[in-house]
Write a protein that holds these residues in place. Structure first.
Motif, PDB file in Angstrom:
ATOM      1  N   UNK A  53     -16.523 -24.916  20.230  1.00 39.88           N
ATOM      2  CA  UNK A  53     -16.321 -23.873  19.924  1.00 39.88           C
ATOM      3  C   UNK A  53     -16.466 -22.677  18.733  1.00 39.88           C
ATOM      4  N   UNK A  54     -17.351 -21.747  19.576  1.00 38.40           N
ATOM      5  CA  UNK A  54     -17.299 -20.423  18.578  1.00 38.40           C
ATOM      6  C   UNK A  54     -16.540 -19.656  18.036  1.00 38.40           C
ATOM      7  N   UNK A  55     -16.360 -20.005  16.754  1.00 36.47           N
ATOM      8  CA  UNK A  55     -15.302 -18.781  16.441  1.00 36.47           C
ATOM      9  C   UNK A  55     -16.033 -17.654  15.990  1.00 36.47           C
ATOM     10  N   UNK A  56     -15.833 -15.864  16.111  1.00 36.51           N
ATOM     11  CA  UNK A  56     -16.641 -15.774  15.880  1.00 36.51           C
ATOM     12  C   UNK A  56     -16.029 -14.750  14.371  1.00 36.51           C
ATOM     13  N   UNK A  57     -14.900 -14.983  14.079  1.00 38.06           N
ATOM     14  CA  UNK A  57     -14.848 -14.163  12.579  1.00 38.06           C
ATOM     15  C   UNK A  57     -15.336 -15.219  11.179  1.00 38.06           C
ATOM     16  N   UNK A  58     -16.128 -16.674  11.801  1.00 38.01           N
ATOM     17  CA  UNK A  58     -17.133 -17.653  10.823  1.00 38.01           C
ATOM     18  C   UNK A  58     -17.991 -16.885  10.389  1.00 38.01           C
ATOM     19  N   UNK A  59     -18.547 -16.799   9.168  1.00 39.13           N
ATOM     20  CA  UNK A  59     -19.413 -15.971   9.168  1.00 39.13           C
ATOM     21  C   UNK A  59     -20.657 -16.948   9.614  1.00 39.13           C
ATOM     22  N   UNK A  60     -21.390 -15.881  10.488  1.00 40.23           N
ATOM     23  CA  UNK A  60     -22.466 -16.486  10.922  1.00 40.23           C
ATOM     24  C   UNK A  60     -23.653 -17.292  10.170  1.00 40.23           C
ATOM     25  N   UNK A  61     -23.856 -16.697   8.759  1.00 43.67           N
ATOM     26  CA  UNK A  61     -24.850 -17.583   7.760  1.00 43.67           C
ATOM     27  C   UNK A  61     -23.578 -17.861   6.506  1.00 43.67           C
ATOM     28  N   UNK A  62     -24.528 -19.349   5.873  1.00 43.73           N
ATOM     29  CA  UNK A  62     -23.086 -19.730   4.348  1.00 43.73           C
ATOM     30  C   UNK A  62     -24.432 -18.808   3.095  1.00 43.73           C
TER      31      UNK A  62
END
Length: 232
Positions: free
Chosen positions: A86-95
């Motif tokens: 699953x892709x959660x767009x609310x998560x950051x795309x980078x750390x």
């Protein structure tokens, strides 16, 4: 046909590599991750060798911006474990790659590499290609990376920034690695080595990877620009 469209055996590990599987593998590794997090919180962030931090100016793997078809085995894995795809767009795309995150990434890469015994899919699962967790202590390249990602997610890193990637290795054979997208560039977790390298120091040709917006994969566009690390 382009080389990455040919059905071929993945060259997932050095042929001379021998490891011994251990019982209760996943629980053991989870215990180690929990122990690392507790250690970091109690005694502070461990010092990281300056040589390891030097490549943090690395850039990101270029993408051509077009959707790519995932491997059939990935699609089958997602049918079995939809939450892991699953892709959660609310998560950051980078750390944010600070010393604590770096130490955690390096530790998990090394621990999983040491804990899994390499075994081809046909011997392990009875099929040519299957992506799955090596919960019995055996697996090939993609299985190593799936377990690393699960442990890193359980340790608090966003899944969206941890991307499965298909490459051609130093022999021109198909191989699977995991890219960690950070604010200092893309770094590669690989079962062929314990060192976590910037993407452009692996010597690999990057073909396609998971996207960070939808379930579609994306084509990568650096086929003529990689710098080989194998001639050193």
């Amino acid at each position: 046909m382009m080389p990455w469209t040919i059905k071929r055996q993945f060259s997932c590990y050095p042929v001379s590599e021998k490891k011994t599987a251990r019982g209760g593998l996943v629980w053991t590794l989870r215990s180690i991750v929990i122990g690392l997090l507790l250690l970091f919180s109690l005694v502070g962030i461990p010092r990281v060798n300056a040589g390891e931090l030097h490549p943090f100016n690395a850039a990101w793997i270029p993408s051509v911006g077009e959707s790519a078809q995932p491997t059939d085995a990935w699609s089958e894995f997602c049918e079995r474990s939809p939450g892991d795809c699953a892709i959660d767009p609310s998560e950051p795309a980078t750390i944010k790659l600070d010393e604590r995150a770096w130490a955690l990434i390096v530790a998990i890469n090394q621990q999983v590499n040491a804990a899994i015994s390499p075994q081809e899919d046909i011997a392990h699962w009875g099929v040519i290609d299957r992506w799955d967790y090596p919960d019995d202590g055996y697996g090939d390249c993609e299985d190593y990376q799936l377990l690393k990602r699960r442990l890193l997610v359980e340790a608090g890193l966003p899944r969206r920034a941890l991307r499965m990637v298909v490459v051609l290795d130093e022999l021109g054979a198909g191989h699977a690695v995991m890219a960690i997208r950070t604010d200092r560039g893309d770094f590669i977790l690989d079962n062929k080595r314990d060192t976590v390298l910037p993407w452009h120091q692996t010597g690999y040709v990057y073909i396609k990877s998971e996207g960070d917006r939808t379930h579609a994969w994306v084509w990568l566009g650096n086929q003529a620009t990689v710098t080989s690390a194998f001639s050193r």
